[in-house]
Motif scaffolding. Structure first.
Motif, PDB file in Angstrom:
ATOM      1  N   GLU A 263       0.807  -1.212   0.000  1.00  0.00           N
ATOM      2  CA  GLU A 263       0.000   0.000   0.000  1.00  0.00           C
ATOM      3  C   GLU A 263       0.845   1.270   0.000  1.00  0.00           C
ATOM      4  O   GLU A 263       0.354   2.347  -0.365  1.00  0.00           O
ATOM      5  CB  GLU A 263      -0.931   0.000   1.215  1.00  0.00           C
ATOM      6  N   GLU A 264       2.100   1.177   0.408  1.00  0.00           N
ATOM      7  CA  GLU A 264       2.966   2.361   0.384  1.00  0.00           C
ATOM      8  C   GLU A 264       3.127   2.915  -1.026  1.00  0.00           C
ATOM      9  O   GLU A 264       3.414   4.100  -1.211  1.00  0.00           O
ATOM     10  CB  GLU A 264       4.342   2.023   0.946  1.00  0.00           C
ATOM     11  N   ALA A 265       2.926   2.066  -2.018  1.00  0.00           N
ATOM     12  CA  ALA A 265       3.067   2.523  -3.406  1.00  0.00           C
ATOM     13  C   ALA A 265       2.048   3.601  -3.750  1.00  0.00           C
ATOM     14  O   ALA A 265       2.248   4.374  -4.699  1.00  0.00           O
ATOM     15  CB  ALA A 265       2.918   1.340  -4.364  1.00  0.00           C
ATOM     16  N   ASN A 266       0.971   3.685  -2.990  1.00  0.00           N
ATOM     17  CA  ASN A 266      -0.064   4.673  -3.277  1.00  0.00           C
ATOM     18  C   ASN A 266       0.425   6.108  -3.100  1.00  0.00           C
ATOM     19  O   ASN A 266      -0.217   7.051  -3.565  1.00  0.00           O
ATOM     20  CB  ASN A 266      -1.289   4.427  -2.392  1.00  0.00           C
ATOM     21  N   LYS A 267       1.522   6.296  -2.382  1.00  0.00           N
ATOM     22  CA  LYS A 267       2.041   7.650  -2.221  1.00  0.00           C
ATOM     23  C   LYS A 267       2.823   8.121  -3.452  1.00  0.00           C
ATOM     24  O   LYS A 267       3.283   9.267  -3.489  1.00  0.00           O
ATOM     25  CB  LYS A 267       2.935   7.736  -0.983  1.00  0.00           C
ATOM     26  N   CYS A 268       2.967   7.263  -4.448  1.00  0.00           N
ATOM     27  CA  CYS A 268       3.736   7.634  -5.642  1.00  0.00           C
ATOM     28  C   CYS A 268       2.895   8.545  -6.535  1.00  0.00           C
ATOM     29  O   CYS A 268       1.814   8.160  -6.984  1.00  0.00           O
ATOM     30  CB  CYS A 268       4.170   6.389  -6.412  1.00  0.00           C
ATOM     31  N   ARG A 269       3.391   9.732  -6.799  1.00  0.00           N
ATOM     32  CA  ARG A 269       2.707  10.692  -7.650  1.00  0.00           C
ATOM     33  C   ARG A 269       3.198  10.568  -9.080  1.00  0.00           C
ATOM     34  O   ARG A 269       4.378  10.348  -9.332  1.00  0.00           O
ATOM     35  CB  ARG A 269       2.926  12.112  -7.136  1.00  0.00           C
ATOM     36  N   ALA A 270       2.258  10.694 -10.019  1.00  0.00           N
ATOM     37  CA  ALA A 270       2.595  10.513 -11.427  1.00  0.00           C
ATOM     38  C   ALA A 270       2.229  11.742 -12.240  1.00  0.00           C
ATOM     39  O   ALA A 270       1.157  12.329 -12.046  1.00  0.00           O
ATOM     40  CB  ALA A 270       1.881   9.289 -11.991  1.00  0.00           C
ATOM     41  N   ASP A 271       3.114  12.135 -13.119  1.00  0.00           N
ATOM     42  CA  ASP A 271       2.822  13.149 -14.120  1.00  0.00           C
ATOM     43  C   ASP A 271       2.683  12.403 -15.442  1.00  0.00           C
ATOM     44  O   ASP A 271       3.673  11.904 -15.995  1.00  0.00           O
ATOM     45  CB  ASP A 271       3.951  14.179 -14.186  1.00  0.00           C
ATOM     46  N   VAL A 272       1.455  12.274 -15.926  1.00  0.00           N
ATOM     47  CA  VAL A 272       1.178  11.537 -17.161  1.00  0.00           C
ATOM     48  C   VAL A 272       0.916  12.547 -18.265  1.00  0.00           C
ATOM     49  O   VAL A 272      -0.076  13.283 -18.226  1.00  0.00           O
ATOM     50  CB  VAL A 272      -0.039  10.601 -16.984  1.00  0.00           C
ATOM     51  N   ASP A 273       1.790  12.574 -19.242  1.00  0.00           N
ATOM     52  CA  ASP A 273       1.673  13.578 -20.295  1.00  0.00           C
ATOM     53  C   ASP A 273       2.409  13.084 -21.529  1.00  0.00           C
ATOM     54  O   ASP A 273       3.417  12.372 -21.427  1.00  0.00           O
ATOM     55  CB  ASP A 273       2.261  14.919 -19.830  1.00  0.00           C
ATOM     56  N   ASP A 274       1.924  13.487 -22.712  1.00  0.00           N
ATOM     57  CA  ASP A 274       2.545  13.005 -23.948  1.00  0.00           C
ATOM     58  C   ASP A 274       3.889  13.658 -24.235  1.00  0.00           C
ATOM     59  O   ASP A 274       4.516  13.369 -25.256  1.00  0.00           O
ATOM     60  CB  ASP A 274       1.606  13.189 -25.145  1.00  0.00           C
ATOM     61  N   SER A 275       4.352  14.531 -23.354  1.00  0.00           N
ATOM     62  CA  SER A 275       5.708  15.059 -23.509  1.00  0.00           C
ATOM     63  C   SER A 275       6.749  14.065 -23.007  1.00  0.00           C
ATOM     64  O   SER A 275       7.945  14.267 -23.205  1.00  0.00           O
ATOM     65  CB  SER A 275       5.862  16.388 -22.752  1.00  0.00           C
ATOM     66  N   PHE A 276       6.282  12.981 -22.351  1.00  0.00           N
ATOM     67  CA  PHE A 276       7.182  11.935 -21.876  1.00  0.00           C
ATOM     68  C   PHE A 276       7.006  10.666 -22.723  1.00  0.00           C
ATOM     69  O   PHE A 276       5.945  10.446 -23.312  1.00  0.00           O
ATOM     70  CB  PHE A 276       6.905  11.608 -20.405  1.00  0.00           C
ATOM     71  N   ALA A 277       8.039   9.850 -22.739  1.00  0.00           N
ATOM     72  CA  ALA A 277       8.008   8.606 -23.513  1.00  0.00           C
ATOM     73  C   ALA A 277       6.998   7.625 -22.926  1.00  0.00           C
ATOM     74  O   ALA A 277       6.708   7.646 -21.729  1.00  0.00           O
ATOM     75  CB  ALA A 277       9.393   7.971 -23.546  1.00  0.00           C
ATOM     76  N   VAL A 278       6.478   6.763 -23.778  1.00  0.00           N
ATOM     77  CA  VAL A 278       5.499   5.760 -23.345  1.00  0.00           C
ATOM     78  C   VAL A 278       6.157   4.425 -23.028  1.00  0.00           C
ATOM     79  O   VAL A 278       5.475   3.441 -22.756  1.00  0.00           O
ATOM     80  CB  VAL A 278       4.399   5.566 -24.410  1.00  0.00           C
ATOM     81  N   ASP A 279       7.472   4.384 -23.084  1.00  0.00           N
ATOM     82  CA  ASP A 279       8.179   3.167 -22.701  1.00  0.00           C
ATOM     83  C   ASP A 279       9.273   3.509 -21.692  1.00  0.00           C
ATOM     84  O   ASP A 279       9.781   4.622 -21.672  1.00  0.00           O
ATOM     85  CB  ASP A 279       8.797   2.461 -23.917  1.00  0.00           C
ATOM     86  N   MET A 280       9.583   2.556 -20.859  1.00  0.00           N
ATOM     87  CA  MET A 280      10.658   2.707 -19.883  1.00  0.00           C
ATOM     88  C   MET A 280      11.554   1.481 -20.016  1.00  0.00           C
ATOM     89  O   MET A 280      11.122   0.357 -19.741  1.00  0.00           O
ATOM     90  CB  MET A 280      10.091   2.812 -18.462  1.00  0.00           C
ATOM     91  N   PRO A 281      12.795   1.679 -20.466  1.00  0.00           N
ATOM     92  CA  PRO A 281      13.671   0.529 -20.713  1.00  0.00           C
ATOM     93  C   PRO A 281      13.792  -0.433 -19.539  1.00  0.00           C
ATOM     94  O   PRO A 281      13.943  -1.639 -19.741  1.00  0.00           O
ATOM     95  CB  PRO A 281      15.018   1.187 -21.035  1.00  0.00           C
ATOM     96  N   ALA A 282      13.715   0.076 -18.316  1.00  0.00           N
ATOM     97  CA  ALA A 282      13.898  -0.788 -17.146  1.00  0.00           C
ATOM     98  C   ALA A 282      12.594  -1.392 -16.636  1.00  0.00           C
ATOM     99  O   ALA A 282      12.603  -2.117 -15.636  1.00  0.00           O
ATOM    100  CB  ALA A 282      14.559  -0.001 -16.017  1.00  0.00           C
ATOM    101  N   ALA A 283      11.477  -1.119 -17.318  1.00  0.00           N
ATOM    102  CA  ALA A 283      10.178  -1.562 -16.802  1.00  0.00           C
ATOM    103  C   ALA A 283      10.131  -3.068 -16.584  1.00  0.00           C
ATOM    104  O   ALA A 283       9.588  -3.549 -15.578  1.00  0.00           O
ATOM    105  CB  ALA A 283       9.065  -1.121 -17.747  1.00  0.00           C
ATOM    106  N   ALA A 284      10.700  -3.818 -17.519  1.00  0.00           N
ATOM    107  CA  ALA A 284      10.638  -5.275 -17.403  1.00  0.00           C
ATOM    108  C   ALA A 284      11.463  -5.808 -16.237  1.00  0.00           C
ATOM    109  O   ALA A 284      11.208  -6.911 -15.739  1.00  0.00           O
ATOM    110  CB  ALA A 284      11.122  -5.921 -18.712  1.00  0.00           C
ATOM    111  N   GLN A 285      12.449  -5.028 -15.768  1.00  0.00           N
ATOM    112  CA  GLN A 285      13.306  -5.478 -14.667  1.00  0.00           C
ATOM    113  C   GLN A 285      12.906  -4.884 -13.308  1.00  0.00           C
ATOM    114  O   GLN A 285      13.569  -5.134 -12.308  1.00  0.00           O
ATOM    115  CB  GLN A 285      14.768  -5.101 -14.948  1.00  0.00           C
TER     116      GLN A 285
END
Length: 535
Positions: A263-285
């Motif tokens: 539940e601690e993950a709920n404190k993570c704030r996100a800025d979702v915008d098309d100025s950022f990439a839609v992939d994260m190279p480290a996502a799979a790891q």
């Protein structure tokens, strides 16, 4: 530059993991050559040149080879040559394709990928097997006919062709060169006698190059997706922020955070915008990376693009953290955060903010204005709320652009580190936010379009155990005040339009013992998240 060696060193470990089977390593090496020859074809590359290809996008392989029979042949031939199961070969190539694509793009730099690969074809053409000519474009297929991989035994075929040769066959290449020379001479004469018709195609080709460069410039404007986390002393998640291009990536990252931190993950704030990439190279790891960081008290980590930067108060612990993360994510560059270069950070931030403001264009989105303003570091003197001169020059330029945005309504939020009492930090952060507002008002910005808030130490973005982390936490943020969402819940800000800080504060006094809220307690998590009964 040895392209195949580079891919073998960077991509193969990520694909194979702990499997050190030489046959699979050789299979991938040969696949990289075939893959490079395929990308060297402009038409093939053009189909996805402007896409943001995720590193774990195994469907990307199917878009490179749209013909299913070609994919089947590649898997079948590679499996047969290297004594590997066909299904396994198909899986290895599908995993390797997006990773190899990113590495090749990185090697190419500002050079278009097809041009880069054609200029460096000698680096990989020797690895292309003869059978690959049927799965490559006509131009690229010639590579397989000219240069045969050492891993494929075709010597008898070559010798048989040589034995059937004749004197006339030996002369054919010479005759061909003579004909080509004559054609070249005729073309040169044509250019001299009547240059305009011949020059016309060159203009068209130049336009194609310009368009490609424009597309690349547009693509370069996309910021890499990023994730920043910091741990507390008791291995709890202390701070968390992410910048992502869409909700799909946000969900993927949140799922990994929830698996690691609950539940601690709920404190993570996100800025979702098309100025950022839609992939994260480290996502799979992330499932492997996050538990490693979680086990190091006061550790911090920033994932951005292909880089992971970490820090920890203890030097020995930090070295081990770098080693462990590099082993968990071999395709990433893992490094320890360097010593804080205070003046350099300030200068770089103001320069970057200047560029961002200048690139806003006409009728900018208020959110983009807020992001550009937030890039700058306003490094107030200790215990002071006086804006430094270096920031005044930037704010002067920014104010002129802000004044032209009719629907601009911003919240200026002050933050501090944790080196004083909660009450002192809260007041200091409010004073600093108010100082920025008053300066912008002095430059012509309507005061009703700016409101302020002090968050003190309650909303960190980094650890407070290192100099670098404390520096990041001491900040001024600009956020859109659209009257709907509380500051600590999202990147969009709440409902104060009067400029009176107290009317906006969700907890009228977050430092007291009661819970006299008018909004959810985003700035006072000790008081819960529910609304108070009406007072």
């Amino acid at each position: 530059m040895d392209i195949i060696q580079h891919l073998t060193r960077t991509v193969s470990p990520a694909v194979l993991g702990d499997d050190h089977n030489p046959a699979k390593q050789n299979l991938l090496e040969q696949f990289y050559a075939i893959f490079a020859a395929r990308l060297a074809d402009k038409e093939t590359y053009g189909r996805f040149a402007n896409e943001n290809i995720a590193r774990d996008d195994q469907g990307f392989y199917d878009r490179v080879w749209t013909d299913g029979s070609h994919r089947d042949q590649i898997s079948r031939e590679l499996a047969s040559e290297h004594n590997v199961d066909t299904t396994a070969a198909r899986g290895l190539t599908a995993m390797a394709a997006p990773l190899a694509f990113h590495e090749i793009k990185s090697l190419a730099g500002s050079t278009p990928v097809p041009q880069f690969l054609n200029e460096n074809r000698t680096n990989y053409e020797n690895h292309i097997p003869a059978w690959a000519s049927t799965v490559l474009p006509v131009g690229a297929g010639a590579l397989a006919g000219e240069r045969i991989s050492d891993t494929v035994s075709t010597t008898p075929l070559v010798r048989e062709e040589e034995e059937k040769g004749s004197f006339m066959k030996a002369l054919l290449p010479i005759i061909g060169l003579i004909i080509l020379g004559a054609l070249a001479w005729a073309l040169l004469r044509g250019c001299q006698d009547n240059p305009e018709p011949v020059a016309t195609p060159a203009v068209v080709e130049e336009q194609v190059v310009e368009d490609t460069e424009t597309d690349m410039a547009i693509a370069s404007d996309i910021e890499p997706a990023s994730l920043r986390i910091a741990m507390g002393e008791d291995n709890t998640l202390y701070a968390c922020r992410m910048n992502v291009g869409d909700e799909v990536l946000q969900t993927n990252v949140m799922n990994a955070l929830s698996s690691a931190f609950g539940e601690e993950a709920n404190k993570c704030r996100a800025d979702v915008d098309d100025s950022f990439a839609v992939d994260m190279p480290a996502a799979a790891q992330l499932a492997t990376i996050l538990p490693i960081v979680k086990n190091v008290p006061n550790a911090s980590m920033i994932i951005k693009g292909d880089n992971i930067t970490v820090n920890a108060p203890d030097a020995a612990v930090l070295d081990q953290l770098v080693t462990d993360l590099q082993a968990a994510a071999p395709s990433m560059t893992v490094q320890a955060e360097g010593p804080l270069d205070l003046q350099g950070e300030i200068d770089d931030s103001v320069a970057a903010a200047d560029v961002a403001i200048a690139n806003l264009g006409e009728n900018p989105d208020p959110r983009d204005v807020a992001r550009a303003l937030s890039i700058q570091v306003i490094n107030f003197e200790l215990d002071e709320a006086e804006i430094p001169e270096v920031n005044k020059a930037f704010l002067d330029r920014a104010a002129k652009i802000m004044a032209e945005v009719p629907d601009l309504n911003l919240m200026i939020i002050g933050h501090t580190d944790k080196q004083a009492s909660n009450a002192y930090n809260m007041e200091l952060s409010r004073e600093r936010a108010e100082a920025v507002k008053q300066y912008l008002v002095s430059q012509g910005i309507d005061a009703s379009k700016l409101s302020t808030k002090g968050m003190g130490e309650t909303d960190p973005i980094a650890d407070n155990s290192t100099e670098q982390g404390r520096f990041l936490n001491r900040r001024i943020e600009f956020m859109v005040n659209d009257g709907t969402v509380n500051a600590a819940d999202d990147m969009t800000i709440g409902n104060n339009t009067s400029g009176n800080d107290n009317t906006f504060d969700p907890d009228l006094n977050p430092l007291d013992g009661n819970n006299d809220d008018v909004l959810p307690d985003g700035d006072d998590p000790t008081q819960g998240t529910a609304l108070d009964p009406a007072n």
